[in-house]
Design an enzyme around this catalytic site. Structure first.
Site, PDB file in Angstrom:
ATOM      1  CE1 TYR A  47     -53.123 -44.184  -2.841  1.00  0.00           C
ATOM      2  CE2 TYR A  47     -52.394 -43.650  -5.066  1.00  0.00           C
ATOM      3  CZ  TYR A  47     -52.113 -43.870  -3.728  1.00  0.00           C
ATOM      4  OH  TYR A  47     -50.810 -43.770  -3.278  1.00  0.00           O
ATOM      5  CE  LYS A  82     -52.026 -41.723  -0.614  1.00  0.00           C
ATOM      6  NZ  LYS A  82     -51.478 -41.739   0.754  1.00  0.00           N
TER       7      LYS A  82
HETATM    8  N1  LIG Z   1     -45.134 -47.380  -3.113  1.00  0.00           N
HETATM    9  C1  LIG Z   1     -45.405 -46.416  -3.981  1.00  0.00           C
HETATM   10  O1  LIG Z   1     -45.071 -46.501  -5.171  1.00  0.00           O
HETATM   11  C2  LIG Z   1     -46.111 -45.159  -3.508  1.00  0.00           C
HETATM   12  C3  LIG Z   1     -46.261 -44.095  -4.399  1.00  0.00           C
HETATM   13  C4  LIG Z   1     -46.888 -42.929  -3.971  1.00  0.00           C
HETATM   14  C5  LIG Z   1     -47.348 -42.844  -2.667  1.00  0.00           C
HETATM   15  N2  LIG Z   1     -47.199 -43.887  -1.816  1.00  0.00           N
HETATM   16  C6  LIG Z   1     -47.721 -43.770  -0.455  1.00  0.00           C
HETATM   17  O2  LIG Z   1     -46.750 -44.208   0.482  1.00  0.00           O
HETATM   18  C7  LIG Z   1     -47.378 -44.849   1.587  1.00  0.00           C
HETATM   19  C8  LIG Z   1     -46.781 -46.237   1.794  1.00  0.00           C
HETATM   20  O3  LIG Z   1     -47.117 -47.059   0.704  1.00  0.00           O
HETATM   21  P1  LIG Z   1     -46.682 -48.574   0.556  1.00  0.00           P
HETATM   22  O4  LIG Z   1     -46.474 -48.825  -0.879  1.00  0.00           O
HETATM   23  O5  LIG Z   1     -45.572 -48.901   1.494  1.00  0.00           O
HETATM   24  O6  LIG Z   1     -47.969 -49.466   0.948  1.00  0.00           O
HETATM   25  P2  LIG Z   1     -49.029 -49.628   2.138  1.00  0.00           P
HETATM   26  O7  LIG Z   1     -49.909 -50.747   1.737  1.00  0.00           O
HETATM   27  O8  LIG Z   1     -49.671 -48.346   2.421  1.00  0.00           O
HETATM   28  O9  LIG Z   1     -48.201 -50.175   3.385  1.00  0.00           O
HETATM   29  C9  LIG Z   1     -47.491 -49.381   4.242  1.00  0.00           C
HETATM   30  C10 LIG Z   1     -47.615 -49.913   5.672  1.00  0.00           C
HETATM   31  O10 LIG Z   1     -48.944 -49.714   6.140  1.00  0.00           O
HETATM   32  C11 LIG Z   1     -49.478 -50.909   6.707  1.00  0.00           C
HETATM   33  N3  LIG Z   1     -50.921 -50.872   6.440  1.00  0.00           N
HETATM   34  C12 LIG Z   1     -51.548 -50.800   5.241  1.00  0.00           C
HETATM   35  N4  LIG Z   1     -52.884 -50.782   5.402  1.00  0.00           N
HETATM   36  C13 LIG Z   1     -53.116 -50.830   6.740  1.00  0.00           C
HETATM   37  C14 LIG Z   1     -54.285 -50.874   7.529  1.00  0.00           C
HETATM   38  N5  LIG Z   1     -55.506 -50.855   6.989  1.00  0.00           N
HETATM   39  N6  LIG Z   1     -54.157 -50.934   8.877  1.00  0.00           N
HETATM   40  C15 LIG Z   1     -52.938 -50.973   9.465  1.00  0.00           C
HETATM   41  N7  LIG Z   1     -51.795 -50.935   8.749  1.00  0.00           N
HETATM   42  C16 LIG Z   1     -51.872 -50.880   7.406  1.00  0.00           C
HETATM   43  C17 LIG Z   1     -48.707 -52.018   6.008  1.00  0.00           C
HETATM   44  O11 LIG Z   1     -48.635 -53.224   6.768  1.00  0.00           O
HETATM   45  P3  LIG Z   1     -49.826 -54.338   6.718  1.00  0.00           P
HETATM   46  O12 LIG Z   1     -50.098 -54.606   5.266  1.00  0.00           O
HETATM   47  O13 LIG Z   1     -49.273 -55.519   7.460  1.00  0.00           O
HETATM   48  O14 LIG Z   1     -50.992 -53.734   7.427  1.00  0.00           O
HETATM   49  C18 LIG Z   1     -47.330 -51.395   5.893  1.00  0.00           C
HETATM   50  O15 LIG Z   1     -46.610 -51.503   7.105  1.00  0.00           O
HETATM   51  C19 LIG Z   1     -48.880 -44.867   1.272  1.00  0.00           C
HETATM   52  O16 LIG Z   1     -49.515 -43.785   1.905  1.00  0.00           O
HETATM   53  C20 LIG Z   1     -48.930 -44.676  -0.239  1.00  0.00           C
HETATM   54  O17 LIG Z   1     -50.130 -44.084  -0.677  1.00  0.00           O
HETATM   55  C21 LIG Z   1     -46.597 -45.052  -2.195  1.00  0.00           C
END
Ligand SMILES: NC(=O)c1ccc[n+]([C@@H]2O[C@H](COP(=O)([O-])OP(=O)(O)OC[C@H]3O[C@@H](n4cnc5c(N)ncnc54)[C@H](OP(=O)(O)O)[C@@H]3O)[C@@H](O)[C@H]2O)c1
Length: 264
Positions: free
Chosen positions: A157, A161
């Site tokens: 991961y 990134k």
């Molecule tokens: N949250 C944190 O602490 C954090 C920290 C650093 C960076 N980020 C980055 O921010 C972004 C958002 O993260 P997040 O925590 O909200 O989690 P996420 O699991 O990436 O979910 C974000 C959205 O993407 C959808 N999604 C995930 N996998 C998918 C797939 N294979 N196909 C279609 N849709 C998909 C999810 O809905 P479904 O599950 O229904 O598909 C959700 O709407 C990511 O790129 C992550 O790397 C997050």
């Protein structure tokens, strides 16, 4: 906050637009009068976010599909080819598989790579070429503080990134002359449903935890300030993680990550 719908509208496409930061982007863009194509796997949260956006009077199309499935690219095209897209956001990408590199399943690592590199490359190229021809618009890719250094258990991961940030910088310099703003929005720990499901210990004293609405707003406000914007007050952390001596930095961060991530 004002989002220029003449530049970033009349339609935006959000890959991962149902929960967390993706839902916040959807709501804030809808409030700015921008129509949406939202993509995510789970239909329930997807339709809920779509309805919230429609309450602002905009049109919303949904694609309930997995970005890792072969047919999803065509489904996204079917939902967006006939509209003028001004903004593309690739938000899906949180880590889905954690293991030490020599012990883990290759298939699990591959899914992390296919989502964050393969699917993102395909969609960024597709919408990037449309925006370039249009001569204005924006692309937001979601980066992570994890992408500034190697870490145990989430090594793949962290590596994707890091790819993401360099990829965004390249896209930024290529599309800048064509009036297209590219932004790598780097997040630190953010209170999203995915993080809550992963059981992260977000209540550690002193831990800087951002809220999805705040980081999405920051991203939209700074869309023209690419190639990289570190959200949530994490600039100093990113600067330190990017420095030397690497051995000391990687060891210290590994200790902090062990406190955050539940250990078996
Ligand atoms: N949250 C944190 O602490 C954090 C920290 C650093 C960076 N980020 C980055 O921010 C972004 C958002 O993260 P997040 O925590 O909200 O989690 P996420 O699991 O990436 O979910 C974000 C959205 O993407 C959808 N999604 C995930 N996998 C998918 C797939 N294979 N196909 C279609 N849709 C998909 C999810 O809905 P479904 O599950 O229904 O598909 C959700 O709407 C990511 O790129 C992550 O790397 C997050």
């Amino acid at each position: 906050m004002t989002v220029d719908s003449g530049v970033y509208g009349p339609w935006a496409v959000i890959a991962g637009g149902s929960e967390g930061v993706g839902a916040s982007f959807a709501t804030q863009l809808a409030a700015a009068g921008i129509n949406l194509v939202l993509i995510a796997r789970k239909p329930g949260p997807l339709e809920e976010t779509a309805d919230k956006a429609r309450a602002h009077g905009v049109q919303v199309r949904t694609v309930a599909a997995d970005l890792l499935e072969a047919g999803t690219f065509d489904a996204i095209r079917a939902a967006s080819d006939d509209v003028e897209v001004g903004l593309f956001v690739f938000n899906a990408g949180a880590n889905t598989y954690g293991a030490e590199i020599v012990d883990g399943e290759l298939a699990g690592f591959q899914r992390v790579i296919d989502l964050n590199i393969g699917a993102q490359l395909q969609l960024a190229q597709h919408f990037g070429s449309r925006l370039k021809a249009r001569g204005r618009g924006g692309i937001i890719l979601l980066g992570s503080l994890a992408g500034y250094l190697g870490q145990p258990q989430i090594g793949v991961y962290s590596a994707v990134k890091a790819f993401d940030r360099i990829f965004a910088e390249s896209l930024w310099i290529e599309l800048e002359p064509h009036g297209v703003h590219v932004l790598e929005l780097v997040l630190g720990v953010t209170r999203t449903p995915a993080m809550e499901r992963a059981g992260l210990r977000l209540d550690i004293p002193g831990l800087n935890v951002a809220e999805p609405d705040d980081v999405a707003r920051e991203g939209l406000e700074h869309l023209a300030d690419g190639p990289v914007w570190i959200a949530g007050g994490n600039f100093e952390t990113a600067r330190k993680r990017n420095g030397f001596d690497r051995a000391q930095i990687v060891r210290r961060a590994a200790e902090a990550t062990r406190r955050l991530v539940p250990q078996d």
